[in-house]
Design a protein around this motif. Structure first.
Motif, PDB file in Angstrom:
ATOM      1  N   LYS A 153       0.879  -0.961  -0.082  1.00  0.00           N
ATOM      2  CA  LYS A 153       0.049  -0.038   0.071  1.00  0.00           C
ATOM      3  C   LYS A 153       0.953   1.389   0.048  1.00  0.00           C
ATOM      4  O   LYS A 153       2.156   1.159   0.598  1.00  0.00           O
ATOM      5  N   GLU A 186      -5.152   9.352   1.611  1.00  0.00           N
ATOM      6  CA  GLU A 186      -5.663  10.911   1.726  1.00  0.00           C
ATOM      7  C   GLU A 186      -4.388  11.752   1.794  1.00  0.00           C
ATOM      8  O   GLU A 186      -4.393  12.913   1.377  1.00  0.00           O
ATOM      9  N   LYS A 225      -7.200   1.917  -5.755  1.00  0.00           N
ATOM     10  CA  LYS A 225      -8.488   2.713  -5.648  1.00  0.00           C
ATOM     11  C   LYS A 225      -8.407   3.869  -5.334  1.00  0.00           C
ATOM     12  O   LYS A 225      -7.525   4.348  -4.535  1.00  0.00           O
ATOM     13  N   LEU A 226      -9.066   4.877  -5.952  1.00  0.00           N
ATOM     14  CA  LEU A 226      -9.222   6.322  -5.429  1.00  0.00           C
ATOM     15  C   LEU A 226     -10.665   6.427  -5.362  1.00  0.00           C
ATOM     16  O   LEU A 226     -11.647   6.968  -6.209  1.00  0.00           O
ATOM     17  N   GLN A 227     -11.092   6.394  -4.112  1.00  0.00           N
ATOM     18  CA  GLN A 227     -12.549   6.256  -3.816  1.00  0.00           C
ATOM     19  C   GLN A 227     -12.859   7.245  -2.582  1.00  0.00           C
ATOM     20  O   GLN A 227     -13.665   8.152  -2.580  1.00  0.00           O
ATOM     21  N   LYS A 228     -11.876   6.875  -1.269  1.00  0.00           N
ATOM     22  CA  LYS A 228     -12.176   7.595  -0.284  1.00  0.00           C
ATOM     23  C   LYS A 228     -10.635   8.017   0.273  1.00  0.00           C
ATOM     24  O   LYS A 228      -9.919   7.379   0.807  1.00  0.00           O
ATOM     25  N   GLN A 265      -6.153   1.456  -1.582  1.00  0.00           N
ATOM     26  CA  GLN A 265      -6.751   2.752  -1.442  1.00  0.00           C
ATOM     27  C   GLN A 265      -5.506   3.796  -1.400  1.00  0.00           C
ATOM     28  O   GLN A 265      -4.720   3.633  -0.650  1.00  0.00           O
TER      29      GLN A 265
END
Length: 510
Positions: free
Chosen positions: A129, A156, A175-178, A153
């Motif tokens: 990650k 942020e 992933k780019l969701q939150k 992910q």
């Protein structure tokens, strides 16, 4: 002032000026740069020791063994860039270095807080990650982690890298969701390059992206994009490269293009874009690659498309275009790749292709083409792939094809071609696919004449042919994967030939 005093004053000033120039030259000399800071040298060594080298890779290694210590100065290591004044490490390029291992929150990489450029692309970080400690590298302008087996992910904390001008996270299992794409665009307002191809976004493209006035390259291929694509993005003043391929739920329309656009690449393949191509597409004078394969465009192709004389790749296949293929296409002299297949064009001949001598790929399947294959196509000396499949072409296959040694694929099935089978095609050294099925060929084909060991697919079915195999033991024959000779008269020698075909996946003999 006495003349002797003036002379001494001028002389002294000249000497001081020469000394100043000499000192400046010494300071700018590569041999006088400041040494790498100890803590940064240590951090680099720790980072190197935390990873392994993939010894099976054949790519030359950039970071290995003693190359990490040259007179104790890490600034002299390949891939490391230091500031000439401070000596701090400001750049690290370890792309394609055969690195293998994991990067976690304790990695010494995040101690290099003066980094402005970081490129770890094309390595294998074992589904790591991206650690939240990426925020420590707040001075970054360029970040490239593409093709490096990162997963999960996107943290942020990457939004805190507000100085980023270039961000490439493509070709990872990310992933780019939150946070989502909108948060990223709102935070990183200086972006000139944004490449997220293959990242799971599964959201709409935010309208605010049309405000990124510095953006020059946007790659969002296969990201699960949805909704309607903001039309304003096409009109960003500095945009040169745009790829939103393979987002089947992404809808959109092409705008009216203004003159002065810098667009060079426009790739919409496999999206839900629809409508007609605007006549103003002729204003994209810099366009080199235009691909709308498998979209939902319709209507007549505007003649202005033929005025884009820098085009080298044009793909309009699998749409619902109608009318005639524009006569202005004869102006596309830089084309190397052309695909117009599976549309609803009015019947036409192939003579308009004759002056496009740089073409190496032609796909005209189901384009209502008729007439003979023009002999002038022999001028296309770079031609490697010709596919006028399922048309109304007649006459004989021209002899020039047998002289094109670069030719690798001919898909001419489902036409009205006739005459003796051109044996010169069988002698082409690089042939991979030859599909001549469902025509009117006659006489005998001797597959023993085949000279290409790369030939994997041969389809001759539904012709009036006899197929034999007079084998020359000194010549190695190809190993077919697909062989179609149904409806042909097969000789006994051909049956023996089949015994050696142990790679067959599909065969039609009836």
């Amino acid at each position: 002032m006495p003349s002797s005093v003036r002379f001494l004053t001028v002389r002294m000033f000249s000497l001081l000026l020469l000394l100043f120039i000499h000192l400046r030259a010494c300071h700018s000399s590569p041999s006088m740069h400041p040494l790498c800071h100890d803590e940064e040298s240590h951090a680099l060594m720790q980072f190197k020791q935390s990873l392994a080298i993939n010894e099976s890779a054949s790519i030359p290694l950039l970071i290995q063994g003693a190359s990490w210590k040259v007179d104790g100065d890490c600034c002299l290591v390949d891939g490391v860039e230091c500031d000439r004044d401070s000596g701090h490490v400001i750049g690290l390029d370890l792309s394609s270095s055969c690195l293998y291992g994991s990067i976690d929150s304790n990695s010494s990489l995040f101690h290099l807080v003066h980094l402005r450029r970081l490129n770890l692309a094309d390595n294998d970080f074992n589904n790591s990650k991206i650690p939240s400690e990426i925020r420590n590298l707040s001075r970054l302008f360029d970040l490239d982690l593409s093709h490096s087996s990162f997963s999960g992910q996107i943290p942020e904390e990457i939004l805190e890298l507000s100085k980023l001008v270039s961000l490439d996270l493509g070709a990872n299992s990310l992933k780019l969701q939150k946070p989502g794409l909108q948060h990223l665009v709102e935070a990183l307002t200086n972006l000139e390059l944004l490449h997220l191809s293959g990242v799971d976004i599964s959201a709409k493209v935010p309208q605010i992206m049309a405000n990124l006035s510095s953006l020059s390259s946007l790659f969002l291929r296969n990201c699960g994009l949805q909704g309607e694509f903001p039309m304003g993005i096409f009109q960003l003043p500095n945009l040169r490269f745009l790829s939103i391929r393979f987002n089947p739920f992404l809808m959109g329309y092409l705008p009216e293009f203004q003159s002065g656009s810098q667009l060079e690449t426009l790739l919409l393949e496999g999206t839900n874009f629809s409508g007609q191509l605007p006549e103003s597409i002729g204003n994209l004078k810099s366009l080199k690659e235009f691909d709308v394969e498998e979209c939902y465009f319709s209507g007549v192709i505007p003649s202005s498309l033929g005025n884009l004389t820098k085009l080298n790749s044009l793909d309009l296949s699998y749409n619902s275009f109608s009318g005639k293929i524009p006569s202005t296409f004869v102006n596309l002299l830089q084309l190397t790749h052309l695909s117009l297949s599976f549309n609803n064009f009015i019947s036409g001949t192939l003579h308009w292709l004759c002056d496009l001598t740089k073409l190496n790929f032609i796909d005209l399947r189901l384009t209502n083409s008729y007439g003979e294959i023009p002999s002038c196509l022999g001028n296309l000396t770079q031609l490697a792939d010709l596919s006028p499949f399922r048309n109304k072409l007649g006459g004989q296959i021209p002899s020039w094809i047998g002289n094109h040694t670069l030719f690798i694929s001919g898909r001419l099935g489902f036409n009205r071609l006739h005459g003796p089978f051109p044996e010169s095609i069988l002698r082409l050294p690089n042939l991979e696919n030859l599909h001549l099925h469902d025509n009117l060929f006659r006489r005998t084909v001797n597959v023993g004449l085949l000279r290409s060991r790369s030939l994997v697919s041969l389809q001759l079915w539904c012709n009036n042919l006899s197929v034999c195999c007079n084998i020359n033991d000194s010549v190695a024959l190809p190993k077919f994967k697909i062989l179609g000779v149904g409806g042909c008269n097969l000789s006994g020698e051909f049956t023996s030939f089949l015994h050696g075909q142990n790679h067959l996946e599909l065969v039609d003999l009836w």
